[in-house]
Design a protein around this motif. Structure first.
Motif, PDB file in Angstrom:
ATOM      1  N   THR A 105       0.820  -1.295  -0.036  1.00 53.68           N
ATOM      2  CA  THR A 105      -0.328   0.552   0.076  1.00 53.68           C
ATOM      3  C   THR A 105       0.657   1.448  -0.166  1.00 53.68           C
ATOM      4  O   THR A 105       1.776   1.131   1.198  1.00 53.68           O
ATOM      5  CB  THR A 105      -1.426   0.080   0.917  1.00 53.68           C
ATOM      6  N   ARG A 138      -2.104  -0.872  -3.857  1.00 51.52           N
ATOM      7  CA  ARG A 138      -3.031  -0.212  -3.288  1.00 51.52           C
ATOM      8  C   ARG A 138      -2.182   1.599  -2.965  1.00 51.52           C
ATOM      9  O   ARG A 138      -1.150   0.932  -3.306  1.00 51.52           O
ATOM     10  CB  ARG A 138      -3.924  -0.612  -1.933  1.00 51.52           C
ATOM     11  N   VAL A 198      -3.247   4.712  -1.174  1.00 48.21           N
ATOM     12  CA  VAL A 198      -4.274   5.422  -0.782  1.00 48.21           C
ATOM     13  C   VAL A 198      -3.755   7.051  -0.711  1.00 48.21           C
ATOM     14  O   VAL A 198      -2.522   7.394  -0.570  1.00 48.21           O
ATOM     15  CB  VAL A 198      -4.568   5.042   0.776  1.00 48.21           C
ATOM     16  N   ASP A 228      -8.613  12.950  -1.725  1.00 51.88           N
ATOM     17  CA  ASP A 228      -9.968  13.609  -2.480  1.00 51.88           C
ATOM     18  C   ASP A 228     -10.094  14.610  -3.260  1.00 51.88           C
ATOM     19  O   ASP A 228     -10.791  14.252  -3.734  1.00 51.88           O
ATOM     20  CB  ASP A 228     -11.166  11.809  -1.472  1.00 51.88           C
ATOM     21  N   HIS A 249     -14.627   7.841  -4.181  1.00 48.51           N
ATOM     22  CA  HIS A 249     -13.869   6.895  -3.751  1.00 48.51           C
ATOM     23  C   HIS A 249     -12.804   6.219  -3.500  1.00 48.51           C
ATOM     24  O   HIS A 249     -11.535   5.443  -2.785  1.00 48.51           O
ATOM     25  CB  HIS A 249     -14.957   6.746  -2.263  1.00 48.51           C
ATOM     26  N   ALA A 250     -13.417   4.924  -4.432  1.00 48.16           N
ATOM     27  CA  ALA A 250     -12.660   4.115  -4.797  1.00 48.16           C
ATOM     28  C   ALA A 250     -12.681   3.820  -6.861  1.00 48.16           C
ATOM     29  O   ALA A 250     -12.869   3.705  -7.203  1.00 48.16           O
ATOM     30  CB  ALA A 250     -12.981   2.420  -4.482  1.00 48.16           C
ATOM     31  N   GLU A 255      -5.109  -0.294  -7.846  1.00 49.85           N
ATOM     32  CA  GLU A 255      -5.796  -0.041  -6.547  1.00 49.85           C
ATOM     33  C   GLU A 255      -5.912   1.096  -5.992  1.00 49.85           C
ATOM     34  O   GLU A 255      -5.426   0.627  -5.332  1.00 49.85           O
ATOM     35  CB  GLU A 255      -6.177  -1.395  -6.284  1.00 49.85           C
ATOM     36  N   ARG A 262      -7.778   4.210  -3.588  1.00 50.42           N
ATOM     37  CA  ARG A 262      -8.820   4.514  -2.916  1.00 50.42           C
ATOM     38  C   ARG A 262      -8.364   5.712  -1.889  1.00 50.42           C
ATOM     39  O   ARG A 262      -7.414   6.040  -1.794  1.00 50.42           O
ATOM     40  CB  ARG A 262      -8.767   3.167  -1.401  1.00 50.42           C
ATOM     41  N   VAL A 277      -8.359   2.556   5.737  1.00 52.14           N
ATOM     42  CA  VAL A 277      -8.105   1.615   3.789  1.00 52.14           C
ATOM     43  C   VAL A 277      -6.760   1.549   3.115  1.00 52.14           C
ATOM     44  O   VAL A 277      -6.562   1.457   2.401  1.00 52.14           O
ATOM     45  CB  VAL A 277      -8.552   2.605   2.991  1.00 52.14           C
TER      46      VAL A 277
END
Length: 383
Positions: A17, A49, A51, A54, A67-68, A75, A77, A96
Motif C-alpha cells: 500500500t 493499492r 491511498v 479525495d 472513493h475507489a 487499486e 482509495r 483504507v
C-alpha cells in the motif's frame, strides 16, 4: 543500478500500500513517481493499492474524486481531508490501508506523521520515501527545522526503512536517522518524450510546476537579457499554477518588452508537452530548490539541452548526464554568455544520450532497490 530485476530468496508477491497526499489525476513529480513505481510493481506480480486524498489541491473546481478506482491494475482509495494543504489532516487513511505486507509512505506530512504515531495500533511495517521532506520553500523555516529535529526524528523510529529521494535528502535525513537510511533516487520515465527535441530551434522550454521555488520570475528576467543579446530566442513556460500564475509571468514579460517572445501554456497534457518539446532545443529551470529535478531529466531524455540553475541537485544532474550547463539565473550577465556559446555547445549522439539517461535515471534499477528495501524490512520484522 541494475537493468534486470533482482532475484531474491523470498520472491513471493507482496501486497503493497502506497500512501501519498496527491495522486492521479494530479500532475507532479511525486504523483508521477508513485504511479510509475506502482505500475512496475503490478507488472512484477505484486498487489498494489494507493491511498490518497479525495481532491487535487489546485483544481479550481475542488471536485471530489471517486472513493475507489482502478488504474492500470492499481487499486486507488481516496479519503477526505480538512485543514491546510501544507499539512492536510486525513485520519481516515487508517480505514483504507487494507491488509498489506507493508505500507510505503511518500513525503513528510500529516500522513507520514499520523501513520508513525498510530503504528502501535495498526501494526503495519512502514517504509518512507522522503521526496524533499518539507523544505521546498523557506516558509516557516525555523519552525520546520525545530519540528524536523524533534518530532520528525522521533516518529522516524517507527519506520523500518527510509529511502532518501536525492543526495541532498540523504545528507539532511542522515542528521536524524543513523540506521536503515538508503539513497534511492526517483526513477524517470525515459521513453515518454525520447528524442523529440529540435536541435536547430532557438526556443527554451520550461515545463513543470508553477511554484514559488521554481524561480520562474528569475527565468523570465534572465530571458530578457538573452533576447537583448540575441533576439531570435523564444521562451515557453508550461505547467500547472501552484502559487505562481501565468498572468503574472505574462505581465512581467510585457513590462520587460519581451511579451511577443514568451509563450505560456496552462496545465499541459503529456501530448501537449511532447508537441512543445518538438519546437524546442533547451530545457531551462531556474529553480532554487529541488529534491531531485524530475522534469530536467525528462527534458534530457527528449534530447533537450539542460540549462539549469546553480544548485546542488542540478549540478549532480549535469554531472550524471555528462552534458548541460549550470548558470546563475540571478545574474543576467550569464545570458549573453550563453547566447555567444550556444552555437558551439555540443551534446553526445542520440544513442549515447539514450543509454546514459536509461542507465543512470531509468526506473528498472530504482524499482529493484525498493524491492530489496522491502525484503530487508520484512525480514527484520520476521514477516
Amino acid at each position: 543500478m541494475q537493468d534486470t530485476p533482482l532475484h531474491m530468496p523470498d520472491a513471493r508477491p507482496l501486497a503493497i500500500t502506497h500512501v501519498v497526499r496527491q495522486f492521479h489525476p494530479g500532475i507532479g513529480g511525486m504523483e508521477e513517481c508513485v504511479l510509475q513505481l506502482a505500475r512496475y510493481q503490478v507488472a512484477g506480480g505484486h498487489r498494489v493499492r494507493v491511498v490518497t486524498l479525495d481532491t487535487i489541491f489546485d483544481d479550481p473546481a475542488a471536485r471530489k474524486l471517486p472513493h475507489a478506482e482502478m488504474l492500470d491494475g492499481i487499486e486507488i482509495r481516496r479519503v477526505p481531508w480538512r485543514g491546510s494543504k501544507r499539512y492536510p489532516l486525513a485520519p481516515g487513511v487508517l480505514g483504507v490501508l487494507g491488509t498489506p505486507d507493508l505500507v510505503h509512505v511518500h513525503g513528510v506530512d500529516f500522513l507520514s506523521d499520523y501513520l508513525a504515531l498510530t503504528q502501535p495500533v495498526h501494526r503495519r511495517i512502514l517504509i518512507l520515501s522522503t521526496h524533499g521532506g518539507f523544505f521546498h520553500t523557506p516558509f516557516a523555516g525555523r519552525m520546520k527545522l525545530l519540528y524536523f529535529n524533534s518530532i520528525t526524528r522521533a516518529l522516524l523510529t517507527r519506520y523500518a526503512g527510509v529511502a532518501a529521494s536525492s543526495q541532498s535528502d540523504f545528507e539532511r535525513f542522515a542528521q536524524i536517522r543513523h540506521r536503515n537510511l538508503d539513497l534511492i533516487e526517483n526513477g524517470v520515465t525515459v521513453d515518454k518524450f525520447r528524442g523529440l527535441a529540435r536541435r536547430d530551434a532557438r526556443t527554451i522550454l520550461y515545463f513543470g510546476r508553477l511554484a514559488p521555488n521554481k524561480g520562474l520570475a528569475a527565468l523570465v528576467a534572465w530571458f530578457a537579457a538573452l533576447v537583448a543579446a540575441d533576439p531570435d530566442w523564444r521562451l515557453i513556460v508550461a505547467g500547472r499554477p501552484m502559487g505562481v500564475t501565468l498572468e503574472s509571468l505574462r505581465a512581467q514579460a510585457a513590462a520587460l518588452g519581451i511579451a511577443e517572445r514568451v509563450e505560456t501554456v496552462d496545465t499541459p497534457s503529456d501530448a501537449q508537452i511532447a508537441t512543445l518539446i518538438g519546437r524546442s532545443s533547451v530545457y531551462a529551470s531556474a529553480s532554487t530548490y529541488e529534491g531531485f529535478g524530475l522534469a530536467a531529466i525528462e527534458g534530457a531524455s527528449a534530447h533537450l539541452y539542460p540549462l539549469l540553475n546553480d544548485i546542488p541537485p542540478f549540478r549532480r544532474t549535469v554531472d550524471g548526464l555528462g552534458f548541460g550547463r549550470i548558470v546563475d539565473f540571478a545574474d543576467p550577465a550569464t545570458a549573453p554568455a550563453f547566447a555567444r556559446d550556444w552555437p558551439s555547445l555540443t551534446m553526445p549522439d542520440a544513442a549515447t544520450i539514450d543509454a546514459t539517461v536509461t542507465g543512470r535515471f531509468g526506473w528498472r534499477g530504482h524499482v529493484d532497490a525498493f524491492e530489496a528495501l522491502y525484503r530487508r524490512a520484512l525480514a527484520s520484522r520476521g514477516r
